[in-house]
Scaffold this motif. Structure first.
Motif, short mmCIF file in Angstrom:
data_model
loop_
_atom_site.label_atom_id
_atom_site.label_comp_id
_atom_site.label_asym_id
_atom_site.label_seq_id
_atom_site.Cartn_x
_atom_site.Cartn_y
_atom_site.Cartn_z
N ARG A 136 -7.92 -4.47 -0.06
CA ARG A 136 -6.78 -4.29 0.82
C ARG A 136 -6.81 -5.31 1.96
O ARG A 136 -5.78 -5.86 2.34
CB ARG A 136 -6.77 -2.88 1.41
CG ARG A 136 -6.25 -1.86 0.47
CD ARG A 136 -6.03 -0.54 1.19
NE ARG A 136 -6.07 0.53 0.22
CZ ARG A 136 -6.77 1.64 0.34
NH1 ARG A 136 -7.47 1.85 1.43
NH2 ARG A 136 -6.75 2.55 -0.58
N LEU A 137 -7.99 -5.53 2.49
CA LEU A 137 -8.12 -6.51 3.57
C LEU A 137 -7.73 -7.90 3.09
O LEU A 137 -6.99 -8.61 3.77
CB LEU A 137 -9.57 -6.51 4.10
CG LEU A 137 -9.87 -7.51 5.20
CD1 LEU A 137 -9.09 -7.14 6.46
CD2 LEU A 137 -11.35 -7.57 5.50
N LEU A 138 -8.21 -8.29 1.91
CA LEU A 138 -7.86 -9.60 1.38
C LEU A 138 -6.38 -9.72 1.08
O LEU A 138 -5.76 -10.75 1.35
CB LEU A 138 -8.67 -9.89 0.11
CG LEU A 138 -10.15 -10.18 0.32
CD1 LEU A 138 -10.86 -10.36 -1.01
CD2 LEU A 138 -10.34 -11.42 1.18
N ARG A 139 -5.78 -8.66 0.53
CA ARG A 139 -4.34 -8.67 0.25
C ARG A 139 -3.53 -8.78 1.53
O ARG A 139 -2.47 -9.39 1.56
CB ARG A 139 -3.94 -7.41 -0.50
CG ARG A 139 -4.31 -7.45 -1.94
CD ARG A 139 -3.79 -6.23 -2.65
NE ARG A 139 -4.41 -6.11 -3.96
CZ ARG A 139 -4.58 -4.99 -4.60
NH1 ARG A 139 -4.20 -3.85 -4.05
NH2 ARG A 139 -5.14 -4.98 -5.79
N GLY A 140 -4.00 -8.17 2.57
CA GLY A 140 -3.29 -8.24 3.84
C GLY A 140 -3.45 -9.58 4.52
O GLY A 140 -2.54 -10.08 5.19
N MET A 141 -4.59 -10.20 4.36
CA MET A 141 -4.86 -11.47 5.02
C MET A 141 -4.30 -12.68 4.27
O MET A 141 -4.04 -13.71 4.86
CB MET A 141 -6.37 -11.66 5.20
CG MET A 141 -7.01 -10.69 6.17
SD MET A 141 -6.30 -10.80 7.82
CE MET A 141 -6.93 -12.37 8.32
N LEU A 142 -4.12 -12.56 2.96
CA LEU A 142 -3.64 -13.68 2.16
C LEU A 142 -2.29 -14.22 2.63
O LEU A 142 -2.15 -15.42 2.84
CB LEU A 142 -3.61 -13.29 0.67
CG LEU A 142 -3.27 -14.42 -0.28
CD1 LEU A 142 -4.35 -15.50 -0.20
CD2 LEU A 142 -3.15 -13.91 -1.69
N PRO A 143 -1.27 -13.38 2.82
CA PRO A 143 0.01 -13.92 3.30
C PRO A 143 -0.10 -14.57 4.68
O PRO A 143 0.51 -15.60 4.94
CB PRO A 143 0.93 -12.70 3.34
CG PRO A 143 0.31 -11.71 2.45
CD PRO A 143 -1.16 -11.96 2.50
N VAL A 144 -0.89 -13.98 5.54
CA VAL A 144 -1.06 -14.55 6.88
C VAL A 144 -1.73 -15.92 6.79
O VAL A 144 -1.32 -16.87 7.45
CB VAL A 144 -1.89 -13.58 7.77
CG1 VAL A 144 -2.19 -14.22 9.11
CG2 VAL A 144 -1.14 -12.27 7.95
N THR A 159 -16.74 2.41 -4.68
CA THR A 159 -15.35 2.18 -5.07
C THR A 159 -14.46 2.08 -3.84
O THR A 159 -13.62 1.19 -3.75
CB THR A 159 -14.85 3.32 -5.98
OG1 THR A 159 -15.74 3.43 -7.09
CG2 THR A 159 -13.45 3.03 -6.50
N MET A 160 -14.65 2.96 -2.88
CA MET A 160 -13.86 2.92 -1.66
C MET A 160 -14.12 1.65 -0.87
O MET A 160 -13.21 1.07 -0.28
CB MET A 160 -14.15 4.15 -0.79
CG MET A 160 -13.64 5.45 -1.38
SD MET A 160 -11.87 5.42 -1.71
CE MET A 160 -11.25 5.43 -0.06
N LYS A 161 -15.37 1.20 -0.86
CA LYS A 161 -15.72 -0.03 -0.16
C LYS A 161 -15.02 -1.22 -0.81
O LYS A 161 -14.49 -2.10 -0.14
CB LYS A 161 -17.24 -0.20 -0.18
CG LYS A 161 -17.74 -1.30 0.70
CD LYS A 161 -19.25 -1.31 0.71
CE LYS A 161 -19.77 -2.35 1.66
NZ LYS A 161 -21.22 -2.37 1.69
#
Length: 158
Positions: free
Chosen positions: A44-52, A36-38
């Motif tokens: 989170r990584l995808l959500r952070g990279m999407l706007p960029v 679950t943590m993985k």
């Protein structure tokens, strides 16, 4: 008993006999919590990279549009009556006149090519008709592209 459960990895497995044993970090066994943590960290990584990534795509999309300017040799024509545009009125007129002249010339060349093609196409059809004719005296003359009579040498229509 509390001292037995303090391992470095923090992962424990219950055996079928009911014993709780620590799992070494190199064993590769993951618990539900670890999975679950993985998953959460990947999300989170995808959500952070999407706007960029979206900003990078928009920037790449707009770069050619912003870089396009009317320079010498480009096709931009701006006539504002003052002669201060990318092309003066006289240059625009000359360019249009040259385009019209070359357009007429291209049209003549294309018409000539079409006529030659039609003539060769018609000759091929005539040759086929002449060779398939029931007239035994008919033969095809390749130099003149005509179907002639063997006895008289006159042109015939098979």
């Amino acid at each position: 008993m509390a001292g037995e459960f303090q391992e470095r990895s923090g992962i424990f497995v219950t055996t079928p006999a009911g014993e709780v044993t620590p799992v070494p970090p190199s064993s590769g066994a993951l618990t539900h919590k670890d999975e679950t943590m993985k998953t959460f960290s990947t999300q989170r990584l995808l959500r952070g990279m999407l706007p960029v990534a979206m900003l990078a795509v928009m920037g790449a999309w707009q770069a050619p549009a912003l870089a396009a300017t009317c320079t010498q040799g480009s096709t931009c024509v701006t006539v504002d009556g003052k002669g201060s545009g990318a092309m003066s009125t006289e240059e625009a007129r000359q360019s249009k006149e040259q385009w019209n002249d070359t357009k007429t010339l291209r049209h003549k060349v294309n018409t000539r090519v079409e006529k030659e093609f039609d003539k060769a196409d018609r000759a091929a059809d005539d040759e086929d008709r002449c060779n398939d004719s029931n007239n035994v005296n008919a033969y095809w003359e390749p130099d003149t592209r005509k179907c002639l009579d063997r006895q008289t040498g006159r042109r015939i229509n098979p």
